[in-house]
Every structure is written in C-alpha cells, then in structure tokens.
Design a protein around this motif. Sequence first.
Motif, short mmCIF file in Angstrom:
data_model
loop_
_atom_site.label_atom_id
_atom_site.label_comp_id
_atom_site.label_asym_id
_atom_site.label_seq_id
_atom_site.Cartn_x
_atom_site.Cartn_y
_atom_site.Cartn_z
N ALA A 100 0.85 3.94 -3.13
CA ALA A 100 0.40 5.29 -2.80
C ALA A 100 1.37 6.35 -3.31
O ALA A 100 0.99 7.50 -3.52
N SER A 129 0.83 -1.21 0.00
CA SER A 129 0.00 0.00 0.00
C SER A 129 0.86 1.26 0.00
O SER A 129 0.55 2.25 -0.65
N GLN A 130 1.98 1.21 0.72
CA GLN A 130 2.91 2.36 0.74
C GLN A 130 3.50 2.60 -0.64
O GLN A 130 3.57 3.74 -1.10
N ARG A 169 -2.53 5.79 0.96
CA ARG A 169 -2.12 4.49 1.49
C ARG A 169 -3.31 3.77 2.13
O ARG A 169 -3.49 2.56 1.95
#
Length: 277
Positions: A259, A255-256, A266
């Motif tokens: 993003a 997710s990091q 995120r």
Amino acid sequence: MTGILYLVATPIGNLKDITFRAIETLQTVDLIAAEDTRHTAKLLNHYQIKTQTISYHQHNHQARVSELITKLLNGLNIALVTDAGTPAISDPGYHLVLACIESNINIIPIPGAIAAINGLVASGLPTEKFCFEGFLPTKKKLREELLNKLQTEKRTLIFYEAPHKLQKTLTDLADFLGINRNICLARELTKIHENFWRGNLQKAIEFYQHHEPKGEYTIIIEGNKEQEEIELSETQIKEEIEKLLKQGMSKTEASQKLAKYTNLSRREIYQLMISKN
C-alpha cells in the motif's frame, strides 16, 4: 470605526513563554475571548491583567461568533486566546477569524508558542517540509481514510494526542505507516516534566506498554521514504503478494508494504490476497 480582533498566542506550559506585546495587548483590549476563562484567569492573575473575559470554545462558538462580531462592529477591541498556544490551531478560533474577514474587521496576530513547532525542531526529524494534522479523527472510517492518504506522504508528519488515547494512536499509526517509521514523542512541552522519546513506532508501542502515558503529546513522524507510488495491474499486485508471502511476511505486513507504493489501499490489497485463488 470597527474594533480589532487580536489573535494572541499564550504559553503552552511555562508562564514565562509570553511576549511583552502579548501582555500589552491583553491589558489594553476591551475583552478577552478565552477557551476556558478559569484557565486563562491563572495567566491573567500572574501578570496582573484585569481585562474582562468571556468564554469561546467548541461547544458555544456557533452562538458566540455573532455576539463577538457585533461587539467588534461596535468598536470594541477583542483578544482571542486558547488554553495553550496559538488561537485557531486545533480550536474553533478559525470560525471567528472567517466571520471577521466576511465583516471586514481587521485581524492582528500576536505570535508566540505553538507545540507543533516546538516538538518538530527538537525531534531530530526533517524540518524543511512538514505536514500538521492535529488530532486524528475519532470515527474509525474517517481515521482510516486519513491514515491511508498519509501512507505515501513524504513530509514529516505532526499530530497531537491525549495520554489516554496514545497507545491506540501509536498502534493505528504503525498499522498504516509501518512499524519501522522513526518517531519522536514530545511530552509536556515547556513544563517541568518535558520529555522527548525518540525511536521507531514498534519500540514506542513496546515502551508505552510498560510506561503509563502522562501529559499532552506532540507526535512527530518521519515521512515515507519508500519509492514513488506506481500503478500496478491486479495481476502484478497478486504476483508481488506471492513474493512477499514466500519471504515470510504475514498478509497484514504484505498489504501494508504494498500500500505504501501502489495506487491501492491496504484494505483493497488485503481483499486481493483473500481472493487471489
């Protein structure tokens, strides 16, 4: 004739880091408005300056502004100083400056030290373009919103932090900006124990797990070097998620990474992971 407001930069540590012009101004004004009069007294005593002082800080500035404006309109010259560095940077001096502008009172800045610039030029990180953020918000929601926005910032980032909050701030920066971002931690600038720590966020967190943070910190972080932000459909993002998870990344790491170069935060990407089935 109205008075003049002088914005006088004072040393950030070493008392020798003050200009002749600043000393002359502090000697000749009618009043010095100081963040902490006791702290400023040390500087004034060192240079044998006898000018009267009055407090002006974050807890009393709302009441103090009108008082100082009245004095300026009556012809008194006033110097504004902060405990260390340049007034109106990460302190309430801005409110007095704005009030002076509204009252057509002349403002003269007397330049000098500022921790953000001292830290930046010695950091080894790009100096052509930079973004000064000061202290991060303490409220979780505001903090996360700001860090989300800064994920794609390509300019060098500069923050201030107190020693007792450093470990949490480094962890939050790593969570949002990625553990591999290069960083410089400038500690106790211009003082006896001045020190520069250079590495990446992961190594910085590990270092301060074994070394107690001491002194005030200026944090300099390289900007985002990833590709430009792009818009992906929900289906495309889910496909990217699958690829990253198959590569062995955790949901948080995936997710990091996504993003950094998509139009989603995120948290939004993480929610897609949870609901992808």
